[in-house]
Every structure is written in structure tokens, then in C-alpha cells.
Design an enzyme around this catalytic site. Structure first.
Site, PDB file in Angstrom:
ATOM      1  N   ASP A  29      13.433  -2.323  -1.406  1.00  0.00           N
ATOM      2  CA  ASP A  29      12.973  -0.978  -1.085  1.00  0.00           C
ATOM      3  C   ASP A  29      12.018  -1.037   0.114  1.00  0.00           C
ATOM      4  O   ASP A  29      10.941  -1.635   0.011  1.00  0.00           O
ATOM      5  CB  ASP A  29      12.251  -0.409  -2.315  1.00  0.00           C
ATOM      6  CG  ASP A  29      12.239   1.100  -2.318  1.00  0.00           C
ATOM      7  OD1 ASP A  29      12.321   1.679  -1.220  1.00  0.00           O
ATOM      8  OD2 ASP A  29      12.147   1.695  -3.398  1.00  0.00           O
ATOM      9  N   ASP A  30      12.418  -0.458   1.221  1.00  0.00           N
ATOM     10  CA  ASP A  30      11.573  -0.434   2.432  1.00  0.00           C
ATOM     11  C   ASP A  30      11.246  -1.827   2.965  1.00  0.00           C
ATOM     12  O   ASP A  30      10.270  -2.000   3.694  1.00  0.00           O
ATOM     13  CB  ASP A  30      10.236   0.301   2.190  1.00  0.00           C
ATOM     14  CG  ASP A  30      10.417   1.796   2.004  1.00  0.00           C
ATOM     15  OD1 ASP A  30      11.566   2.269   2.013  1.00  0.00           O
ATOM     16  OD2 ASP A  30       9.401   2.488   1.852  1.00  0.00           O
ATOM     17  N   CYS A  69      15.676   6.290   1.580  1.00  0.00           N
ATOM     18  CA  CYS A  69      16.167   5.666   0.353  1.00  0.00           C
ATOM     19  C   CYS A  69      17.332   6.366  -0.357  1.00  0.00           C
ATOM     20  O   CYS A  69      18.363   5.753  -0.581  1.00  0.00           O
ATOM     21  CB  CYS A  69      15.012   5.466  -0.606  1.00  0.00           C
ATOM     22  SG  CYS A  69      13.839   6.832  -0.603  1.00  0.00           S
ATOM     23  N   HIS A 132      17.470   6.910  -7.906  1.00  0.00           N
ATOM     24  CA  HIS A 132      17.288   7.777  -6.747  1.00  0.00           C
ATOM     25  C   HIS A 132      18.519   8.568  -6.309  1.00  0.00           C
ATOM     26  O   HIS A 132      18.648   8.947  -5.139  1.00  0.00           O
ATOM     27  CB  HIS A 132      16.744   6.966  -5.556  1.00  0.00           C
ATOM     28  CG  HIS A 132      15.451   7.549  -5.052  1.00  0.00           C
ATOM     29  ND1 HIS A 132      14.882   7.208  -3.863  1.00  0.00           N
ATOM     30  CD2 HIS A 132      14.636   8.479  -5.603  1.00  0.00           C
ATOM     31  CE1 HIS A 132      13.769   7.895  -3.700  1.00  0.00           C
ATOM     32  NE2 HIS A 132      13.599   8.660  -4.752  1.00  0.00           N
ATOM     33  N   ASP A 279      17.166  -0.998   1.578  1.00  0.00           N
ATOM     34  CA  ASP A 279      17.718   0.369   1.668  1.00  0.00           C
ATOM     35  C   ASP A 279      17.480   1.051   3.010  1.00  0.00           C
ATOM     36  O   ASP A 279      18.207   1.952   3.398  1.00  0.00           O
ATOM     37  CB  ASP A 279      17.207   1.247   0.517  1.00  0.00           C
ATOM     38  CG  ASP A 279      15.693   1.442   0.540  1.00  0.00           C
ATOM     39  OD1 ASP A 279      14.977   0.706   1.261  1.00  0.00           O
ATOM     40  OD2 ASP A 279      15.211   2.337  -0.186  1.00  0.00           O
ATOM     41  N   ASN A 280      16.403   0.645   3.700  1.00  0.00           N
ATOM     42  CA  ASN A 280      16.122   1.197   5.037  1.00  0.00           C
ATOM     43  C   ASN A 280      15.071   0.312   5.681  1.00  0.00           C
ATOM     44  O   ASN A 280      14.562  -0.615   5.054  1.00  0.00           O
ATOM     45  CB  ASN A 280      15.665   2.671   4.969  1.00  0.00           C
ATOM     46  CG  ASN A 280      14.598   2.935   3.928  1.00  0.00           C
ATOM     47  OD1 ASN A 280      14.823   3.640   2.937  1.00  0.00           O
ATOM     48  ND2 ASN A 280      13.422   2.355   4.118  1.00  0.00           N
TER      49      ASN A 280
END
Ligand SMILES: *[C@@H]1O[C@H](CO)[C@@H](O)[C@H](O)[C@H]1NC(C)=O
Ligand SMILES: *[C@@H]1O[C@H](CO)[C@@H](O)[C@H](O)[C@H]1NC(C)=O
Ligand SMILES: *[C@@H]1O[C@H](CO)[C@@H](O)[C@H](O)[C@H]1NC(C)=O
Ligand SMILES: *[C@@H]1O[C@H](CO)[C@@H](O)[C@H](O)[C@H]1NC(C)=O
Length: 512
Positions: A29-30, A69, A132, A279-280
Site C-alpha cells: 500500500d503506497d 488505491c 477497498h 497499488d500506486n
């Protein structure tokens, strides 16, 4: 005769079972491209991921489908761009939307998720961590092909007071078992939390169970320790030279090691494809509490390389040869197509799938020429083809937001590119050569032959792309405080239901 047929059937199926590998997707995540030692982070604090890369195949040119996300995760599980699967907003032009707890929408019933298709093929599926894709009951993972779940529908934001805003629930399968900051602690002062430990135990116990049962599995491991507010467990706190964010990375690295070790000890390592990515891009808006995007421009929320290029490693001992680097352009949507290919499942033929199978890239190093599309909400911002990336729109965020200290490109300014108003370059795109200029700083001269050639090749791709494009119904337009986590499934059993306000839908505001 019957015995013989039985024997033949048995051997057919056991061979078939053997040929269908387990699929393990590790989605961070991130986490940024530059956070791993193997991608050049000077702290060199990811020994297990670096080892995983040296035992497998590194993908330096791997991308998400959206720099935020929820759309990214929806794209991974559907194999389709967010504009097709509905994870976007039309409330304003080129805005990133996601699924906060006020969101009314979620993953549409019309979408076919990787989990659903693998379930039909006999796989046992588990998601650990962040979902999410919408949190109203009909959108939750067990309604979409997963058999097991431990984690949460949303980000671990909070703590909230449960009066104006409920704390985010943590689920076991299809029922809540508690809430963040109440039953699952994240100490906002120290950054201490045991969640990564729990997410790791959930993964290893599932692998052990499936190895014992000799049933193929799909494990979608989506821990969120590197998303703000970042956290780590006590034995990892104050260990990284990078501070708390680095502590979170170190614990995830350690956990990746534990999970890979479990694949070995249970004897399924050589029958399991593990793919690690994020995710990003790193959230540069969090400054030193966020990750690193290496040499790339800007971060999360933007369609510059820093927002969309991801760390990526494929690992499959015995099948993927060690020590390889592939410059294949890949996307999270390829994980959908690759997993189906490995499972021997035909992808759905009644819809456009944006992923491609990377199976022969893994096995033979095959390269496939394909474009990468950079979307922000409802707008195609840029396209990469080969080394060339053409920006049709450039924007970081508005002046108003910048004045409030929200900066997606801290310390970076490229005139007309990291712009604070939306720049429409549709007629004359800004083109960069990502080989010579990975940081997107020096635009090609529009008068040059090189520019003309790149532009016409990319415009051709865009034309075909737009001809084939049927946008899904936007899921991220409507919000309502009544849909927040007042009374999630399972709350009655726990006597933990809260009273929602009356419904009052409004158009969600997406400022960037
Ligand atoms: C967070 O940790 C600090 C320091 O150990 C402690 O004093 C505080 O009570 C903790 N906060 C919560 C909410 O547990
Ligand atoms: C994490 O677990 C340890 C050991 O059980 C416990 O002492 C600690 O308080 C837990 N930390 C948090 C933040 O829940
Ligand atoms: C995996 O390893 C086991 C034990 O080393 C071996 O028996 C098996 O044939 C291998 N399977 C594959 C698919 O390579
Ligand atoms: C962007 O520019 C193109 C070319 O001038 C124009 O056709 C298009 O309408 C513009 N888009 C917006 C949203 O302003």
C-alpha cells in the site's frame, strides 16, 4: 474396466492439480518503486525482497492502472481499466476517487473478479488485509469469489469517536470482529501496531492448511502498514534509518521472508507463483513519513512516473529462473490475465480485458509490445509506448490545495508539467523518452523527427483505444454519511451496532 477408468481419471486429475500452480499476490500500500534495496534505496533495508528478486524476475517497468488505491485494486482484480470497471468519478474532470466510508458505490455485479473465476476452477481464495472495493454488504470479498477474509474494507484511518464517524471495522470472513483503534490498536503517538504480525500469521496458516489439503489456492495478501498512518510492531520500531516509514517497510520485508519460507517448508514453493508489487506510487504528500519513488517524478495521485510505476518481482522457483530482469511493460491488470492463464481458465470473452498474460515472459523472457495507459478519473492523461510517454494532460493539483500544503511533487517543479492548473496538451502532447529521461524533465522538441514519429505511433494507439472504450457506470460519484460503518455485518452478534443518520446522498467531492 471400471478400476482402470477410475485409475486413468485419478491420474488425469492429479496431473491436472499439479499443473495448476498456487497464486500469491503480495500487494503493498503506497510503497514506492524506490523503497527496495534492489531498486536502489541507499538504506538497503529489504534483504528478503532483494533475495526474492535475485531468485526470480525483477520488473523495473511495471505499472498500476491508476495512481490511487481503490481504482488500482479494482483494476487488478478485474483485469480492466477503472474507466471500464466503474472505479472512477465524473463529478469533475480528471479527479481521483476512492472508497472512503461515505462512498455509496462499490464493485459492480457485472464485473468478473479473478477470485470468482479461480473459485469456479476449484481454487480456494483468501484475502488478507485491505479490500477497498466498496464496503456495503453486497460489495464485500465473500460476495465476490473469496472464501476467506481477514482484514478491513477500508483504510485504517482514525481514531474516530463512533458518534460523528464510526471506527473502521476489521472483518473475519463476512462479519466484523472488532474495529480499528478499539479492538485492533494503532498507536498514533508511537506508530505501534501488531497488524502486520496478524496479516502474516493469516497468510502462513492459510498456506499450511491448503498445502495439507493439496488444493490450489489464491492468496491475495494486501497489508497496509506503509499507508498513512504508517505503523510497525514493537520489535521493528526505531530500527530503520528512514524512521517510522522505514520500520514499516522492514517489517513487511521480514513478513515476505516468513511467507516465502512457509512455502518452502510446506513443500509448495515450486508450485506457487508469487508476485510482489504495490497499488500506486509512494505518497510524497506525507514527506518523510512516506516512501520513495526513486528517480521518478512526483508521487501518488499523479500520472507522472512516480505515481504509477511500481516495484515488481515475480518468484516461482523451478519455473522462473533466478537473477533475471525483464523490461516488459507490465500492469497490475496483467496479474488477472496471468493468473487465469496459469490456472487454465479462459478469460471472459464478452468484455475488453486490459491485462496480458506474462506467463511466457516468466518462463522464456518473451517481450510483448503493448502500451500503458495513465488514467486519472475519467481522463486519459498519458500513454507510454516503448520508451516514449506522451502526456495529453498535465496536472499535479490545484493552487488552492497547494496553498494548504498538499503537494504531490515536493521539491520538484517542471514548468508546464507539474502544473497547478489542468493543462490540455491534446493537440500537441508533451513527450518524454523514459530511457534517457526517466524523471520526465526534458520534453522532446515537437519539431524533431523523433517527436513526430513517437506522436503518430501513440495517436494511432489512442484512436484504437478510444474506439474500443465503453465506460462502466461510475461508482465513485455518490456519498452518504448513512452508509458509513455504523452497523456492519456481524455487529449484532458483538452488540456493537451504532445508529446511522437518515440517508442523505450527496455528490462526493474529489479535490484532486
Ligand atoms: C501510545 O503509546 C504511548 C507510549 O507508550 C502510551 O502512553 C499511550 O497510552 C498509547 N496510546 C494508546 C491509545 O494506547
Ligand atoms: C502487540 O502485542 C504485544 C504482545 O502481545 C503487546 O504487548 C502489545 O501491547 C501489542 N501492541 C499493540 C499496539 O496492540
Ligand atoms: C517440487 O519439489 C518437490 C520436492 O523437492 C518435487 O518432488 C517436485 O517434483 C517438484 N515439483 C515441480 C513442479 O517441480
Ligand atoms: C482539450 O483540447 C482539445 C483540442 O483543442 C479539445 O478538443 C478538447 O475539447 C479540450 N478538452 C477540454 C476538456 O477542454
Amino acid at each position: 474396466m471400471i478400476i482402470l477408468v477410475g485409475f486413468l481419471l485419478f491420474s488425469f486429475f492429479s496431473e491436472f492439480e499439479c499443473s495448476r500452480p498456487n497464486i500469491l499476490i503480495m500487494l503493498m500500500d503506497d510503497m514506492g518503486w524506490g523503497d527496495l534495496g534492489v531498486f536502489g534505496h541507499p538504506s538497503k533495508e529489504t534483504p528478503r525482497l532483494d533475495q526474492m528478486a535475485s531468485e526470480g524476475m525483477l520488473f523495473p517497468d511495471f505499472y498500476t492502472a491508476n495512481p490511487l488505491c481503490s481504482p488500482s485494486r479494482a483494476a487488478l482484480l478485474t483485469g480492466r481499466l477503472p474507466l471500464r470497471n466503474g472505479f472512477y468519478t465524473t463529478n469533475a474532470h480528471a479527479r481521483n476517487g476512492y472508497t472512503p466510508q461515505e462512498i455509496v458505490g462499490g464493485i459492480s455485479d457485472r464485473e468478473l473478479l479473478l477470485s470468482e473465476l479461480l473459485a469456479l476452477a476449484g481454487y480456494r481464495n483468501k484475502i488478507v488485509g485491505k479490500w477497498h472495493l466498496g464496503h456495503q454488504a453486497q460489495y464485500l470479498p465473500l460476495k465476490h469469489g473469496f472464501h476467506e477474509w481477514f482484514g478491513s474494507s477500508n483504510c485504517h484511518f482514525g481514531p474516530y469517536n463512533d458518534k460523528s464517524t464510526p471506527n473502521i471495522p476489521v472483518f473475519r470472513n463476512d462479519e466484523m470482529i472488532g474495529r480499528y483503534y478499539e479492538d485492533f490498536q494503532i498507536n498514533r503517538t508511537t506508530g505501534e501496531s501488531n497488524l502486520t504480525i496478524l496479516f502474516t500469521e493469516e497468510a502462513t496458516s492459510f498456506i499450511k492448511k491448503q498445502a495439507q489439503a493439496q488444493q490450489p489456492f489464491f492468496l491475495y495478501w494486501a497489508p497496509d502498514a506503509t499507508h498513512a498512518p504508517v505503523y510497525a510492531s514493537r520489535s521493528f520500531l526505531d530500527k530503520s534509518e528512514r524512521g517510522l516509514y522505514g520500520d514499516a517497510v522492514r517489517e513487511l520485508d521480514f513478513s515476505v521472508g516468513i511467507i516465502l519460507d512457509t512455502l518452502w517448508t510446506t513443500g509448495v514453493a515450486n508450485n506457487t507463483l508469487v508476485f510482489f508489487t504495490s497499488d500506486n506510487g509512494a505518497a510524497l504528500v506525507s514527506k518523510i513519513m512516506g516512501g520513495s519513488n526513486g528517480p521518478f517524478l512526483c508521487g501518488k495521485e499523479t500520472t507522472f512516473e512516480g505515481g504509477m510505476r511500481e516495484p515488481a518481482i515475480a518468484w516461482w522457483p523451478g519455473t522462473i529462473k533466478p537473477g533475471q530482469v525483464s523490461h516488459q511493460l507490465g500492469t497490475v491488470m496483467d496479474l488477472f490475465s496471468t493468473a487465469l492463464d496459469l490456472a487454465g481458465v479462459e478469460p471472459p470473452s464478452d468484455r475488453v480485458i486490459d491485462g496480458i498474460s506474462l506467463k511466457s515472459t516468466f518462463i522464456d523472457g518473451k517481450m510483448t509490445d503493448r502500451p500503458v495507459f495513465y488514467y486519472r478519473g475519467n481522463e486519459l492523461m498519458a500513454v507510454r509506448l516503448g520508451f516514449y510517454k506522451a502526456h495529453f494532460w498535465c496536472w499535479s493539483n490545484s493552487w488552492e490545495e497547494l496553498k494548504q500544503g498538499i503537494d504531490f511533487c515536493p521539491g520538484e517543479k517542471v514548468e508546464g508539467i507539474t502544473s497547478h492548473q489542468q493543462m490540455n496538451y491534446t493537440t500537441q502532447p508533451k513527450i518524454f523518452h523514459l530511457g534517457r529521461d526517466p524523471g520526465e524533465k526534458y520534453t522532446l522538441n515537437p519539431k524533431s523527427k523523433e517527436y513526430q514519429k513517437a506522436k503518430s505511433a501513440i495517436l494511432e494507439i489512442v484512436k484504437e483505444h478510444k474506439n474500443n472504450l465503453t465506460p462502466g457506470k461510475p461508482q465513485l460519484n455518490w456519498c452518504d454519511k448513512a452508509v458509513m460503518h455504523w452497523s456492519p455485518p456481524g455487529c449484532k452478534k458483538l452488540k456493537r451496532c451504532l445508529t446511522p443518520p437518515s440517508p442523505k446522498p450527496y455528490l462526493c467531492s474529489w479535490p484532486h
